[in-house]
Design a protein around this motif. Sequence first.
Motif, PDB file in Angstrom:
ATOM      1  N   LYS A 133     -33.722  -2.698   9.501  1.00  0.00           N
ATOM      2  CA  LYS A 133     -34.347  -1.866  10.528  1.00  0.00           C
ATOM      3  C   LYS A 133     -35.751  -2.384  10.833  1.00  0.00           C
ATOM      4  CE  LYS A 133     -31.472   2.060   9.515  1.00  0.00           C
ATOM      5  NZ  LYS A 133     -31.347   3.418   9.119  1.00  0.00           N
ATOM      6  N   THR A 134     -36.798  -1.737  10.355  1.00  0.00           N
ATOM      7  CA  THR A 134     -38.172  -2.143  10.700  1.00  0.00           C
ATOM      8  C   THR A 134     -38.855  -2.935   9.595  1.00  0.00           C
ATOM      9  OG1 THR A 134     -39.055  -0.057   9.877  1.00  0.00           O
ATOM     10  CG2 THR A 134     -38.499  -0.176  12.234  1.00  0.00           C
ATOM     11  N   ARG A 135     -38.168  -3.178   8.493  1.00  0.00           N
ATOM     12  CA  ARG A 135     -38.807  -3.901   7.392  1.00  0.00           C
ATOM     13  C   ARG A 135     -37.954  -5.102   6.993  1.00  0.00           C
ATOM     14  NH1 ARG A 135     -36.004  -2.379   2.857  1.00  0.00           N
ATOM     15  NH2 ARG A 135     -34.840  -0.449   3.066  1.00  0.00           N
ATOM     16  N   LYS A 136     -38.574  -5.978   6.225  1.00  0.00           N
ATOM     17  CA  LYS A 136     -37.862  -7.145   5.717  1.00  0.00           C
ATOM     18  C   LYS A 136     -37.667  -6.976   4.218  1.00  0.00           C
ATOM     19  CE  LYS A 136     -39.543 -10.286   9.222  1.00  0.00           C
ATOM     20  NZ  LYS A 136     -40.345 -11.452   9.540  1.00  0.00           N
ATOM     21  N   GLU A 137     -36.514  -7.420   3.754  1.00  0.00           N
ATOM     22  CA  GLU A 137     -36.179  -7.319   2.342  1.00  0.00           C
ATOM     23  C   GLU A 137     -35.688  -8.679   1.856  1.00  0.00           C
ATOM     24  OE1 GLU A 137     -32.601  -5.169  -0.024  1.00  0.00           O
ATOM     25  OE2 GLU A 137     -33.778  -3.857   1.282  1.00  0.00           O
ATOM     26  N   THR A 138     -36.094  -9.067   0.661  1.00  0.00           N
ATOM     27  CA  THR A 138     -35.650 -10.319   0.077  1.00  0.00           C
ATOM     28  C   THR A 138     -34.599 -10.015  -0.984  1.00  0.00           C
ATOM     29  OG1 THR A 138     -37.796 -11.327   0.476  1.00  0.00           O
ATOM     30  CG2 THR A 138     -36.385 -12.412  -1.119  1.00  0.00           C
ATOM     31  N   ILE A 139     -33.513 -10.769  -0.935  1.00  0.00           N
ATOM     32  CA  ILE A 139     -32.440 -10.594  -1.920  1.00  0.00           C
ATOM     33  C   ILE A 139     -32.078 -11.945  -2.508  1.00  0.00           C
ATOM     34  CG2 ILE A 139     -30.616 -10.739  -0.182  1.00  0.00           C
ATOM     35  CD1 ILE A 139     -29.090  -8.646  -1.944  1.00  0.00           C
ATOM     36  N   GLU A 140     -31.727 -11.947  -3.785  1.00  0.00           N
ATOM     37  CA  GLU A 140     -31.248 -13.163  -4.439  1.00  0.00           C
ATOM     38  C   GLU A 140     -29.768 -13.004  -4.730  1.00  0.00           C
ATOM     39  OE1 GLU A 140     -33.563 -14.628  -7.676  1.00  0.00           O
ATOM     40  OE2 GLU A 140     -35.410 -14.634  -6.502  1.00  0.00           O
ATOM     41  N   ILE A 141     -29.015 -14.021  -4.365  1.00  0.00           N
ATOM     42  CA  ILE A 141     -27.562 -14.010  -4.557  1.00  0.00           C
ATOM     43  C   ILE A 141     -27.203 -15.180  -5.470  1.00  0.00           C
ATOM     44  CG2 ILE A 141     -25.324 -14.213  -3.396  1.00  0.00           C
ATOM     45  CD1 ILE A 141     -26.840 -13.279  -0.803  1.00  0.00           C
ATOM     46  N   PRO A 142     -26.551 -14.901  -6.596  1.00  0.00           N
ATOM     47  CA  PRO A 142     -26.126 -16.004  -7.467  1.00  0.00           C
ATOM     48  C   PRO A 142     -25.119 -16.903  -6.728  1.00  0.00           C
ATOM     49  CG  PRO A 142     -26.006 -13.899  -8.623  1.00  0.00           C
ATOM     50  CD  PRO A 142     -26.247 -13.593  -7.175  1.00  0.00           C
ATOM     51  N   TYR A 143     -25.344 -18.204  -6.786  1.00  0.00           N
ATOM     52  CA  TYR A 143     -24.501 -19.165  -6.078  1.00  0.00           C
ATOM     53  C   TYR A 143     -23.029 -19.038  -6.477  1.00  0.00           C
ATOM     54  CZ  TYR A 143     -22.814 -23.697  -4.353  1.00  0.00           C
ATOM     55  OH  TYR A 143     -22.104 -24.692  -3.717  1.00  0.00           O
ATOM     56  N   GLU A 144     -22.756 -18.756  -7.757  1.00  0.00           N
ATOM     57  CA  GLU A 144     -21.360 -18.668  -8.196  1.00  0.00           C
ATOM     58  C   GLU A 144     -20.639 -17.443  -7.643  1.00  0.00           C
ATOM     59  OE1 GLU A 144     -23.516 -16.408 -11.476  1.00  0.00           O
ATOM     60  OE2 GLU A 144     -23.868 -18.365 -10.607  1.00  0.00           O
ATOM     61  N   LYS A 145     -21.362 -16.497  -7.060  1.00  0.00           N
ATOM     62  CA  LYS A 145     -20.736 -15.305  -6.473  1.00  0.00           C
ATOM     63  C   LYS A 145     -20.446 -15.463  -4.983  1.00  0.00           C
ATOM     64  CE  LYS A 145     -22.335 -11.975  -9.827  1.00  0.00           C
ATOM     65  NZ  LYS A 145     -22.951 -10.687 -10.062  1.00  0.00           N
ATOM     66  N   VAL A 146     -20.775 -16.618  -4.412  1.00  0.00           N
ATOM     67  CA  VAL A 146     -20.568 -16.843  -2.981  1.00  0.00           C
ATOM     68  C   VAL A 146     -19.097 -17.160  -2.709  1.00  0.00           C
ATOM     69  CG1 VAL A 146     -21.138 -18.316  -1.005  1.00  0.00           C
ATOM     70  CG2 VAL A 146     -22.933 -17.624  -2.615  1.00  0.00           C
ATOM     71  N   ALA A 147     -18.473 -16.317  -1.888  1.00  0.00           N
ATOM     72  CA  ALA A 147     -17.085 -16.544  -1.481  1.00  0.00           C
ATOM     73  C   ALA A 147     -17.041 -17.432  -0.235  1.00  0.00           C
ATOM     74  CB  ALA A 147     -16.396 -15.209  -1.194  1.00  0.00           C
ATOM     75  N   ALA A 148     -17.971 -17.195   0.676  1.00  0.00           N
ATOM     76  CA  ALA A 148     -18.051 -17.986   1.907  1.00  0.00           C
ATOM     77  C   ALA A 148     -19.451 -17.864   2.467  1.00  0.00           C
ATOM     78  CB  ALA A 148     -17.034 -17.468   2.936  1.00  0.00           C
ATOM     79  N   ALA A 149     -19.887 -18.922   3.149  1.00  0.00           N
ATOM     80  CA  ALA A 149     -21.205 -18.903   3.790  1.00  0.00           C
ATOM     81  C   ALA A 149     -21.147 -19.810   5.016  1.00  0.00           C
ATOM     82  CB  ALA A 149     -22.278 -19.382   2.828  1.00  0.00           C
ATOM     83  N   ARG A 150     -21.968 -19.456   5.998  1.00  0.00           N
ATOM     84  CA  ARG A 150     -22.029 -20.260   7.224  1.00  0.00           C
ATOM     85  C   ARG A 150     -23.364 -20.024   7.896  1.00  0.00           C
ATOM     86  NH1 ARG A 150     -21.592 -16.802  11.444  1.00  0.00           N
ATOM     87  NH2 ARG A 150     -20.315 -14.950  11.219  1.00  0.00           N
ATOM     88  N   LEU A 151     -23.719 -20.957   8.783  1.00  0.00           N
ATOM     89  CA  LEU A 151     -24.870 -20.718   9.639  1.00  0.00           C
ATOM     90  C   LEU A 151     -24.517 -19.549  10.563  1.00  0.00           C
ATOM     91  CD1 LEU A 151     -25.889 -24.339  10.737  1.00  0.00           C
ATOM     92  CD2 LEU A 151     -26.938 -22.931   8.971  1.00  0.00           C
TER      93      LEU A 151
END
Length: 156
Positions: A133-151
């Motif tokens: 919404k009106t704020r920014k949040e930073t999150i860390e995602i463990p690489y081994e938990k990635v099922a799919a990613a794309r630009l």
Amino acid sequence: MSKVTEVVEELAAPICQELDIELVEIEYVKEGKSWFLRVFIDKELGVDIEDCGLVSERLSEKLDEVDPIPHNYFLEVSSPGAERPLKKQKDFEKAIGKNILVKTYEPINGEKSFEGILLEFDGQQIKLEMKMKTRKETIEIPYEKVAAARLAVTFS
């Protein structure tokens, strides 16, 4: 990876390397009654129809020699597009500063889909800056938990 895609990768990789083109991904899928062998290529400033035609021509010759597919199929060589998949660690490294979409195998903070600017990638963690919404949040995602990613293309 299936046997067919492994063989095709062995054939396509030297062709792409010789042409200074990145081999992004290979798909071998059945759609309806037809089989498709899709080879996605890219380079720094993007690929054009001539690049795709050249890779297709050379790969087709190699496929005819080795004949790893026992039935009819369609060979398609193309760009992965603006929303190219991020499969390898080097893909994430090249995407730092860009907007990406990440889907995980299991929920993180109750969510399995995250979109934001890739701030950092150290091989173990993906650090994303997401707009909430009106704020920014930073999150860390463990690489081994990635099922799919794309630009992810944004319109602003």
